[in-house]
Design an enzyme around this catalytic site. Structure first.
Site, PDB file in Angstrom:
ATOM      1  N   TYR A 125       0.857  -1.194   0.000  1.00 10.82           N
ATOM      2  CA  TYR A 125       0.000   0.000   0.000  1.00 10.82           C
ATOM      3  C   TYR A 125       0.887   1.237   0.000  1.00 10.82           C
ATOM      4  O   TYR A 125       1.888   1.301   0.716  1.00 10.82           O
ATOM      5  CB  TYR A 125      -0.900   0.027   1.239  1.00 10.82           C
ATOM      6  CG  TYR A 125      -1.643   1.336   1.405  1.00 10.82           C
ATOM      7  CD1 TYR A 125      -2.897   1.526   0.834  1.00 10.82           C
ATOM      8  CD2 TYR A 125      -1.075   2.398   2.121  1.00 10.82           C
ATOM      9  CE1 TYR A 125      -3.564   2.723   0.968  1.00 10.82           C
ATOM     10  CE2 TYR A 125      -1.732   3.599   2.249  1.00 10.82           C
ATOM     11  CZ  TYR A 125      -2.978   3.765   1.676  1.00 10.82           C
ATOM     12  OH  TYR A 125      -3.625   4.963   1.790  1.00 10.82           O
ATOM     13  N   GLU A 152      -3.080   7.794  -4.000  1.00 13.38           N
ATOM     14  CA  GLU A 152      -3.224   6.544  -3.241  1.00 13.38           C
ATOM     15  C   GLU A 152      -3.157   5.380  -4.217  1.00 13.38           C
ATOM     16  O   GLU A 152      -3.963   5.299  -5.151  1.00 13.38           O
ATOM     17  CB  GLU A 152      -4.541   6.504  -2.469  1.00 13.38           C
ATOM     18  CG  GLU A 152      -4.667   5.261  -1.591  1.00 13.38           C
ATOM     19  CD  GLU A 152      -5.953   5.241  -0.782  1.00 13.38           C
ATOM     20  OE1 GLU A 152      -5.883   4.993   0.425  1.00 13.38           O
ATOM     21  OE2 GLU A 152      -7.032   5.478  -1.377  1.00 13.38           O
TER      22      GLU A 152
END
Length: 403
Positions: free
Chosen positions: A121, A211
């Protein structure tokens, strides 16, 4: 301003970030053509069909499907295009009405050729408290990062970047080490390049958020962005005409889009008291006084430095579309604009709209020519309550709610 996944990936690619390649499609026929091209490029019969909306969690709502043939591409494209996709991030969540899917991305399968893939992530954003940018990253990619942060916070790392110095080489090496890739020279080099390029994309596009979840390290040690969520700073779009053209107004609140066309800064909220204010700071104070008076603000609306009849009338129309609104509080400080001009604008707009205004109007004017403005309102013969002090306006709002 938010971007679609396919737009965000193209932006990343311009800055040297390796991405999961894909082709956007508006129709089933375009999806089939895209599949043919993707199959030829990747050498795999597998492809992923992804709904393109401004919301995460698309897979949970059925908006991401793996296809292994033309028949499955056609089936998934038929099902996803035109659907009202509900995800945890669409208005109302999984129980809401969802968002209409107008585009899909036909993307290469990031996994099928390789049997050992690792997901990470990554996000880059600004930390206002520390007054610097921050790279948030974790070895637990492809999962709900909020849940990971809550249950295993030690697996979420943060690297703070001084905006005047930029991302330093030692920080990149630290990120690579925390991801467990320091001993893998090839993968470590690929990840270092990914991190550096991602940060360059964030700075170079004046973004407020990047993101990437997941970032995938393949078995051949290539590191690619499989998904992409991008939010750009609207105040900086004048420097990026090409990025401004990527705006998709169909994904935005139609009322907010219309308000922008009138030069009004408007944000929808869930309360019962409409607000019409000049200046963002005064607007925030107005919303505070409404809450202290027992109400809830129905919107944020900054009319700016001018408040003539036309602008006030447009603001009235936008506020009154919300059926929950029980009253409207107009709070104007006469610095740039004279209070009597605003008052005349309110009176003219009220008369022009006739019986369209069916809720009480409270007008608080302070500053240049405030007394003349109050006199104008009081002598207008209209059902408008005037006030000078903010507390006086708040008391009127409270009495309106209690009546």
């Amino acid at each position: 301003m938010n971007l679609h996944e396919y737009q965000g990936k193209e932006l990343l690619k311009k800055f040297g970030v390796a991405i999961q390649e894909g082709i956007v499609a508006d129709t089933v026929e375009e999806a089939l053509n895209a599949y043919g091209k993707i199959k030829e490029q990747s050498g795999s019969k597998f492809a992923v069909v992804k709904a393109q909306i401004h919301a995460g969690g698309r897979g949970k709502g059925g908006g991401v499907k793996l296809a292994k043939s033309e028949e499955e591409i056609k089936e998934h494209a038929n099902n996803i295009l035109g659907m009202m996709l509900k995800t945890p991030q669409t208005p109302g969540g999984l129980e809401g009405e969802g968002k209409l899917v107008r585009k899909i991305l036909i993307a290469e399968d990031a996994y099928d050729v390789f049997d050992e893939c690792k997901e990470y992530y990554f996000s880059v954003l600004m930390d206002r408290e520390k007054k610097c940018n921050v790279i948030v990253y974790s070895t637990e990619g492809g999962m709900d990062i909020e849940k990971v942060a809550e249950e295993t916070p030690e697996l979420v790392h943060k690297e703070y970047v001084d905006p005047t110095l930029g991302l330093m080489p030692f920080q990149v090496r630290k990120v690579v080490a925390n991801l467990g890739l320091a001993d893998n020279k090839v993968a470590g080099k690929e990840m270092a390049k990914f991190v550096s390029s991602l940060y360059k994309a964030f700075i170079g596009s004046d973004a407020s958020l990047f993101e990437i979840n997941p970032v995938t390290k393949r078995a051949d040690n290539r590191v690619i962005a499989v998904d992409c969520k991008v939010s750009l700073d609207e105040n900086a779009l004048y420097r990026h005409k090409d990025l401004a053209e990527l705006r998709d107004v169909t994904e935005e609140d139609p009322t907010e889009v219309e308000a922008q066309s009138f030069g009004l800064n408007f944000v929808n909220l869930d309360g019962n008291i409409g607000c019409m204010v000049n200046g963002a700071g005064l607007a925030m104070a107005t919303m505070d006084i409404i809450k202290l008076s027992g109400g809830e603000p129905a919107n944020f609306l900054d009319v700016g430095g001018t408040a003539d009849a036309e602008r006030v009338q447009n603001a009235f129309r936008i506020i009154l579309r919300d059926e929950k609104v029980k009253a409207i509080l107009i709070n104007i400080f006469g610095g740039i604009v004279r209070c009597d001009r605003v008052a005349q604008g309110v009176v003219d707009a009220y008369k022009n709209m006739g019986d369209q205004i069916k809720v009480p109007i409270i007008v608080r004017l302070q500053g240049t020519n405030a007394e003349q403005a109050k006199e104008l309102i009081d002598n207008s013969g209209l059902e408008v309550h005037s006030a000078i002090a903010l507390q006086e306006a708040a008391d009127i709002v409270k009495s309106v709610l209690q009546s």
